[in-house]
Design a protein around this motif. Structure first.
Motif, mmCIF file in Angstrom:
data_model
loop_
_atom_site.group_PDB
_atom_site.id
_atom_site.type_symbol
_atom_site.label_atom_id
_atom_site.label_comp_id
_atom_site.label_asym_id
_atom_site.label_seq_id
_atom_site.Cartn_x
_atom_site.Cartn_y
_atom_site.Cartn_z
ATOM 1 N N PRO A 179 1.314 1.296 3.689
ATOM 2 C CA PRO A 179 0.662 0.067 3.229
ATOM 3 C C PRO A 179 1.365 -0.475 1.991
ATOM 4 O O PRO A 179 1.802 0.303 1.131
ATOM 5 C CB PRO A 179 -0.766 0.515 2.906
ATOM 6 N N ASP A 195 -5.967 -8.112 2.395
ATOM 7 C CA ASP A 195 -5.648 -7.063 3.377
ATOM 8 C C ASP A 195 -5.166 -7.666 4.693
ATOM 9 O O ASP A 195 -4.252 -7.141 5.330
ATOM 10 C CB ASP A 195 -6.874 -6.185 3.625
ATOM 11 N N ALA A 196 -5.812 -8.771 5.111
ATOM 12 C CA ALA A 196 -5.403 -9.408 6.364
ATOM 13 C C ALA A 196 -3.980 -9.942 6.259
ATOM 14 O O ALA A 196 -3.179 -9.809 7.202
ATOM 15 C CB ALA A 196 -6.370 -10.539 6.711
ATOM 16 N N SER A 233 3.885 -2.560 8.116
ATOM 17 C CA SER A 233 2.919 -1.930 7.210
ATOM 18 C C SER A 233 1.711 -1.363 7.941
ATOM 19 O O SER A 233 1.051 -0.455 7.428
ATOM 20 C CB SER A 233 2.436 -2.959 6.183
ATOM 21 N N GLY A 234 1.405 -1.884 9.126
ATOM 22 C CA GLY A 234 0.165 -1.493 9.795
ATOM 23 C C GLY A 234 0.355 -0.496 10.904
ATOM 24 O O GLY A 234 -0.485 -0.403 11.801
ATOM 25 N N ASP A 257 -3.909 -9.706 16.641
ATOM 26 C CA ASP A 257 -4.751 -8.738 15.938
ATOM 27 C C ASP A 257 -5.898 -9.458 15.223
ATOM 28 O O ASP A 257 -5.996 -9.452 13.985
ATOM 29 C CB ASP A 257 -3.916 -7.935 14.934
ATOM 30 N N PRO A 260 -6.904 -4.719 10.775
ATOM 31 C CA PRO A 260 -5.699 -3.887 10.818
ATOM 32 C C PRO A 260 -5.521 -3.276 12.203
ATOM 33 O O PRO A 260 -6.453 -3.263 13.023
ATOM 34 C CB PRO A 260 -5.955 -2.826 9.750
ATOM 35 N N ARG A 261 -4.333 -2.757 12.443
ATOM 36 C CA ARG A 261 -3.999 -2.314 13.796
ATOM 37 C C ARG A 261 -4.953 -1.244 14.319
ATOM 38 O O ARG A 261 -5.385 -1.283 15.475
ATOM 39 C CB ARG A 261 -2.556 -1.811 13.833
ATOM 40 N N ARG A 297 -1.119 -7.337 6.557
ATOM 41 C CA ARG A 297 -0.730 -6.836 7.879
ATOM 42 C C ARG A 297 0.628 -7.379 8.307
ATOM 43 O O ARG A 297 1.337 -6.741 9.090
ATOM 44 C CB ARG A 297 -1.767 -7.230 8.930
#
Length: 522
Positions: free
Chosen positions: A157, A28-29, A86-87, A445, A467-468, A32
């Motif tokens: 995403p 997931d990281a 994406s974020g 981030d 995430p953002r 981003r």
């Protein structure tokens, strides 16, 4: 025969990689920094997508994708390249900095204010049968979701799909990785990630599946990507650390602590045995010494008494012989008086020697003195005494106790004061027996939590790659307080309380953990 081999390969892939599982938080990281790359045409004032692919950030304002994704824009100056993050955040345009059709790589610079978190690139190739994850925007998923053309310009995403490396091989004159993490049209240019979220390749194309054989896919390997970036003045964020899960790291840390505790118990038992043996020797030595001193004092008292008795008898006999009318009677009488005075003095000294002879309690005092003479200077120091000292340290990374997916880890000059001030400017908070400071930057981030154990001189930095949306919440919580300065009254406990809200917003586990061992600086 082909289907049998395909079934065997699939079963083998399911069984082999069970020991290495991707960390969802790491994937997931990395996601981003993955973007949708849209080739945009226009008719008058109306914009429309011509095609799209995927890209990923290698710096905060540049991305890598496939050359074939931007081929149309390279040949038609009326087409533009849109970059959709994406974020969240607004889409921006990009311009081609370099393209290499030979190995299907392109570098695009962002022209807007979009800031992306760069992905780390694995410095070592992933092992055969190792787990990998493809991240991107496959068109078939867009169609299945019923997304229309306008949706391509909205932040979405990316799709993640898992598979395994089947080998590395040259193809189309460049180095590729063969893998089974599914990709489709639209995935081109997206990253192929290892279980720690580091790039091991750039997805490019898939094998022909018309015959019903097992599906395989190809990614441009880092052997092509890294030289391409360097040739275009981009310094890649290489990471050569082994990929280890936090669970593995925690288990190794638990075993290390148990081992240290067992060694400490063994050392304590050995020191206790040494102390017992030393006490027995000291006790015997003290007993012999006291007995010898008692005997010496008593012998001295006896000798003095005997001398006094003899001298007294002589003086008495001399006094009896003195004639009262003798001319020297006064002189002789004075001599006998002196002799009797000497007798009294000798008896007094004998009495003092007898009374002051060592008693049994002197044995304990001499044992304590002997034990103190042979004791280690650090023995008996209270635990935690270092915590009350000012320290000038150099802290160096301990790789085997760390998990690094992106951050660099140079040595740290670390000056610590007893009230939690670091390098004369940064106050650390104290709560629940721990010293820590949380950092929530505006330009990155990621939330960092630094902590220090002054007793063991261990410095730790844990990074949460958020995430953002989660990052904005952390920034909002951080903006509610002003950190006290070094030297302010109650600064440590006050900051320990103030940081609580930010801590409550963080995930249960960090993405990275950097552990440093500190030593006194010369």
């Amino acid at each position: 025969m082909g289907r049998i081999l395909a079934i065997f390969a699939a079963c083998w892939a399911l069984l082999l990689p069970m020991a290495v599982q991707a960390e969802p938080a790491d994937i997931d990281a990395a996601a981003r920094g993955v973007v949708r790359v849209v080739i945009i045409g226009n008719e008058g004032d109306e914009l429309y997508p011509v095609s799209h692919g995927t890209g990923f950030a290698v710096t905060s304002n540049s991305i890598v994708t496939n050359a074939h994704v931007v081929r149309d824009a390279m040949h038609d100056k009326d087409l533009r390249i849109g970059i959709v993050p994406s974020g969240g955040g607004e889409a921006v345009y990009g311009r081609i900095i370099a393209a290499s059709p030979r190995n299907d790589l392109a570098l695009i610079e962002l022209t807007g204010n979009l800031r992306l978190p760069p992905l780390s690139i694995a410095g070592k190739p992933v092992a055969d049968a190792g787990e990998v994850t493809s991240v991107g925007y496959p068109m078939n998923v867009d169609r299945a979701q019923g997304l229309d053309i306008a949706d391509l310009f909205r932040s979405q995403p990316p799709v993640k799909s898992r598979g395994f490396v089947s080998g590395e091989r040259p193809s189309r004159q460049f180095d590729t990785i063969l893998h089974t993490a599914p990709i489709a049209r639209g995935n081109s240019g997206g990253p192929l990630l290892d279980p720690c979220g580091r790039v091991v390749g750039v997805n490019s194309f898939g094998a022909d599946n018309e015959g019903g054989d097992a599906e395989f896919f190809f990614a441009v390997s880092n052997r092509e990507l890294v030289p391409f970036l360097r040739a275009n003045d981009v310094t890649p964020r290489l990471n050569e650390q082994p990929c280890r899960s936090l669970a593995d790291l925690d288990e190794a840390e638990r075993e290390r602590i148990e081992r240290e505790q067992a060694e400490a118990r063994q050392g304590l038992a050995e020191r206790a045995e040494e102390t017992r043996a030393r006490r027995e020797r000291s006790t015997l030595q003290a007993q012999l010494s006291v007995a010898e001193d008692r005997e010496d004092r008593m012998a001295l008292a006896f000798i003095l008494v005997m001398i006094a008795f003899g001298l007294g008898m002589w003086a008495w006999s001399q006094r009896e012989r003195i004639a009262p009318d003798a001319e020297d009677a006064d002189i002789k009488l004075r001599k006998t008086n002196i002799a009797f005075a000497a007798v009294g003095f000798l008896i007094l000294v004998a009495l003092i020697a007898f009374v002051t002879r060592p008693g049994l309690d002197e044995v304990d005092r001499r044992v304590a003195a002997l034990m103190a003479e042979g004791a280690d200077p650090g023995e008996g120091a209270p635990v935690g005494a270092a915590g009350s000292e000012d320290l000038a340290l150099t802290c160096r990374l301990v790789p085997e106790r760390s998990r690094i997916t992106s951050a660099e880890a140079p040595d740290i000059a670390f000056d610590w004061t007893a009230d939690g001030c670091v390098n004369e400017r940064t106050q650390y908070g104290y709560a629940s027996g721990n010293w820590s400071r949380v950092f929530v930057p505006n330009e990155e981030d990621a939330v960092s939590v630094n902590s220090f154990d002054p007793d063991r001189q261990i410095f730790r930095s844990e990074r949460y790659l958020l995430p953002r949306g989660a990052m904005n919440e952390a920034r909002s919580a951080r903006s509610k307080y002003t950190a006290p300065k070094c030297g302010d009254e109650g600064a440590a406990t006050s900051l320990g309380d103030l940081q609580g809200e930010v801590f409550s917003l963080l995930p249960q586990q960090p993405n990275e953990r950097l552990v440093y061992q500190c030593e006194a600086r010369d």
